[in-house]
Design a protein around this motif. Structure first.
Motif, short mmCIF file in Angstrom:
data_model
loop_
_atom_site.label_atom_id
_atom_site.label_comp_id
_atom_site.label_asym_id
_atom_site.label_seq_id
_atom_site.Cartn_x
_atom_site.Cartn_y
_atom_site.Cartn_z
N MET A 1 -43.71 28.11 -15.03
CA MET A 1 -44.92 27.77 -15.75
C MET A 1 -45.60 26.58 -15.07
O MET A 1 -44.97 25.56 -14.80
N LYS A 2 -46.87 26.75 -14.77
CA LYS A 2 -47.63 25.69 -14.11
C LYS A 2 -48.07 24.65 -15.14
O LYS A 2 -48.58 25.00 -16.20
N THR A 3 -47.84 23.37 -14.81
CA THR A 3 -48.23 22.29 -15.72
C THR A 3 -49.26 21.39 -15.06
O THR A 3 -49.38 21.34 -13.83
N ASN A 4 -49.99 20.67 -15.91
CA ASN A 4 -50.98 19.72 -15.40
C ASN A 4 -50.32 18.35 -15.18
O ASN A 4 -49.11 18.21 -15.36
N ILE A 5 -51.10 17.36 -14.82
CA ILE A 5 -50.58 16.03 -14.51
C ILE A 5 -49.88 15.39 -15.72
O ILE A 5 -49.02 14.54 -15.58
N LEU A 6 -50.23 15.84 -16.93
CA LEU A 6 -49.61 15.32 -18.16
C LEU A 6 -48.31 16.05 -18.51
O LEU A 6 -47.65 15.70 -19.47
N GLY A 7 -47.99 17.08 -17.73
CA GLY A 7 -46.79 17.86 -18.00
C GLY A 7 -47.00 18.96 -19.03
O GLY A 7 -46.03 19.53 -19.53
N LEU A 8 -48.25 19.25 -19.34
CA LEU A 8 -48.58 20.30 -20.32
C LEU A 8 -48.90 21.59 -19.59
O LEU A 8 -49.50 21.56 -18.51
N PRO A 9 -48.53 22.74 -20.15
CA PRO A 9 -48.85 24.01 -19.50
C PRO A 9 -50.37 24.19 -19.36
O PRO A 9 -51.12 23.97 -20.32
N VAL A 10 -50.80 24.57 -18.17
CA VAL A 10 -52.23 24.64 -17.84
C VAL A 10 -52.97 25.63 -18.73
O VAL A 10 -54.00 25.30 -19.32
N LYS A 11 -52.46 26.84 -18.83
CA LYS A 11 -53.16 27.88 -19.60
C LYS A 11 -53.33 27.47 -21.06
O LYS A 11 -54.41 27.59 -21.64
#
Length: 159
Positions: A1-11
């Motif tokens: 699962m791809k995450t953003n800089i905050l560690g949250l899933p992008v989608k």
């Protein structure tokens, strides 16, 4: 699962941005309703309500800024046009309300509708451990529930 800089899933974060933008739009309508009843209130309770409505619209303005900044924080762009606000609005638009009880009912109903949106966001943010948005929604919900209670007490209504 791809995450953003905050560690949250992008989608899922993109979906939260959409939900927050809906909330932002509805808060803008709520804010304008408050400005309108602040300007137009009449009657024996004018002095008390005029001040109270100003307090509420100042609070709404702060929340609008918090919502927009949260959208930016999780990687989105906050909506900022009246066209968008109207498109996503779920609240009753109060026009030329000068009666005290009608004004307070508008506030109660608007806050009730905002609570529904906030609880939807709260459920989705809990699923992805988005504590920043979750905490903000929890704060909004508890404050708005108290305001509803106070407004209904003023109207002499019970839950």
């Amino acid at each position: 699962m791809k995450t953003n800089i905050l560690g949250l899933p992008v989608k899922e974060s993109e979906q939260i941005v959409e939900e927050l933008n809906i909330l932002l739009s509805n808060f803008q309508i709520y804010y304008q309703n408050l400005r309108g009843i602040h300007w137009n209130i009449r009657g024996k309770r004018f002095f008390d309500l005029h001040v109270k409505f100003e307090e509420l619209y100042n609070d709404a303005q702060l929340k609008i800024d918090l919502i927009a900044e949260r959208v930016l924080t999780i990687g989105g762009t906050p909506l900022h046009t009246f066209e968008d606000y109207i498109k996503y609005n779920r609240l009753t638009v109060g026009k030329n309300i000068s009666n005290d009880e009608k004004a307070v009912h508008l506030i109660v109903n608007s806050l009730s509708d905002l609570l529904k949106i906030e609880r939807e966001i709260l459920n989705k943010t809990a699923e992805i451990n988005d504590e920043g948005t979750n905490s903000m929604m929890s704060d909004f919900i508890s404050e708005q529930e108290k305001t509803i209670w106070m407004m209904r007490a003023w109207l002499e209504e019970s839950l």
